[in-house]
Design an enzyme around this catalytic site. Sequence first.
Site, PDB file in Angstrom:
ATOM      1  N   CYS A   1      -0.740  78.025  13.701  1.00  0.00           N
ATOM      2  CA  CYS A   1      -1.717  77.913  14.783  1.00  0.00           C
ATOM      3  C   CYS A   1      -1.069  77.213  15.986  1.00  0.00           C
ATOM      4  O   CYS A   1      -0.185  76.376  15.830  1.00  0.00           O
ATOM      5  CB  CYS A   1      -2.933  77.121  14.310  1.00  0.00           C
ATOM      6  SG  CYS A   1      -4.235  77.009  15.575  1.00  0.00           S
TER       7      CYS A   1
ATOM      8  N   ASP B   1      -2.374  75.035  17.734  1.00  0.00           N
ATOM      9  CA  ASP B   1      -2.893  73.666  17.817  1.00  0.00           C
ATOM     10  C   ASP B   1      -1.752  72.648  17.964  1.00  0.00           C
ATOM     11  O   ASP B   1      -0.801  72.649  17.175  1.00  0.00           O
ATOM     12  CB  ASP B   1      -3.711  73.366  16.548  1.00  0.00           C
ATOM     13  CG  ASP B   1      -4.554  72.108  16.687  1.00  0.00           C
ATOM     14  OD1 ASP B   1      -3.963  71.028  16.954  1.00  0.00           O
ATOM     15  OD2 ASP B   1      -5.777  72.190  16.534  1.00  0.00           O
TER      16      ASP B   1
ATOM     17  N   ARG C   1      -1.509  69.738  17.217  1.00  0.00           N
ATOM     18  CA  ARG C   1      -1.349  68.768  16.132  1.00  0.00           C
ATOM     19  C   ARG C   1      -0.594  69.320  14.934  1.00  0.00           C
ATOM     20  O   ARG C   1      -0.405  68.618  13.936  1.00  0.00           O
ATOM     21  CB  ARG C   1      -2.744  68.284  15.683  1.00  0.00           C
ATOM     22  CG  ARG C   1      -3.506  67.580  16.796  1.00  0.00           C
ATOM     23  CD  ARG C   1      -4.968  67.445  16.454  1.00  0.00           C
ATOM     24  NE  ARG C   1      -5.644  68.754  16.427  1.00  0.00           N
ATOM     25  CZ  ARG C   1      -6.944  68.917  16.164  1.00  0.00           C
ATOM     26  NH1 ARG C   1      -7.697  67.873  15.885  1.00  0.00           N
ATOM     27  NH2 ARG C   1      -7.479  70.123  16.173  1.00  0.00           N
TER      28      ARG C   1
ATOM     29  N   HIS D   1      -4.600  75.394   9.234  1.00  0.00           N
ATOM     30  CA  HIS D   1      -4.934  73.968   9.117  1.00  0.00           C
ATOM     31  C   HIS D   1      -6.440  73.806   9.045  1.00  0.00           C
ATOM     32  O   HIS D   1      -7.190  74.599   9.622  1.00  0.00           O
ATOM     33  CB  HIS D   1      -4.353  73.163  10.287  1.00  0.00           C
ATOM     34  CG  HIS D   1      -4.928  73.516  11.633  1.00  0.00           C
ATOM     35  ND1 HIS D   1      -5.881  72.749  12.266  1.00  0.00           N
ATOM     36  CD2 HIS D   1      -4.700  74.567  12.452  1.00  0.00           C
ATOM     37  CE1 HIS D   1      -6.197  73.318  13.415  1.00  0.00           C
ATOM     38  NE2 HIS D   1      -5.508  74.419  13.563  1.00  0.00           N
TER      39      HIS D   1
ATOM     40  N   CYS E   1      -9.603  73.915  12.102  1.00  0.00           N
ATOM     41  CA  CYS E   1      -9.086  74.835  13.118  1.00  0.00           C
ATOM     42  C   CYS E   1     -10.226  75.290  14.037  1.00  0.00           C
ATOM     43  O   CYS E   1     -11.202  75.892  13.584  1.00  0.00           O
ATOM     44  CB  CYS E   1      -8.427  76.033  12.455  1.00  0.00           C
ATOM     45  SG  CYS E   1      -7.683  77.187  13.643  1.00  0.00           S
TER      46      CYS E   1
HETATM   47 CO    CO Z   1      -6.050  75.971  14.741  1.00  0.00          CO
END
Ligand code: CO
Length: 193
Positions: A42, A44, A46, A98, A101
Amino acid sequence: MKALGHLFENNQKWAEEMVGKDPQFFSNLAEQQSPKYLWIGCSDSRVPANQIIGLNPGEIFVHRNVANVVSQTDLNMLSVVQYAVEVLKVEHIIVCGHYGCGGVAASVDGTRHGLIDNWIQNIGDIAEAHEDELKSLEGAERADRLCELNVLSQTKNLSKTTVLKGAGDVGQTVNLHSWIYRLDTGRLIDLTV
Ligand code: CO
């Protein structure tokens, strides 16, 4: 001062640190890359692939998009997979999602978000296909389970790509892995079936 000057300072420090540990680090890397793994994860911020599995530059080939979707019509992802398998000859492809999400959550929240809805429709379909199981769960558990089902389903999509089928035809072994990352502990869980 240069725009985003602090990032250039960070970069200089980092590059010096790497050379301090291994003077040939960058000159060796500049000649070739030979990563053993491809990561499809992803976007993301993080979930940074290299950092969470402790790998240096040169050790993992990476493709990231919102909600780690593997779509048969995504030329970007397919090109990455083809290069990784046919040229770099990676031995392992990790599809990593994750918990928590936002893309996965948005696929089932019943509101419209714009363009992204086209991208995550695929995850809405996964939720529909597993409606009974998801209905039996509450709140956070249900959201977590959909994140897991998404990883498993995207891995299955990957196995059906022409690139992976082609690799199988010529006897090249590429192992597919389904992983999920927990934001609040920093730990990975292997969901591979
Ligand atoms: Co995500």
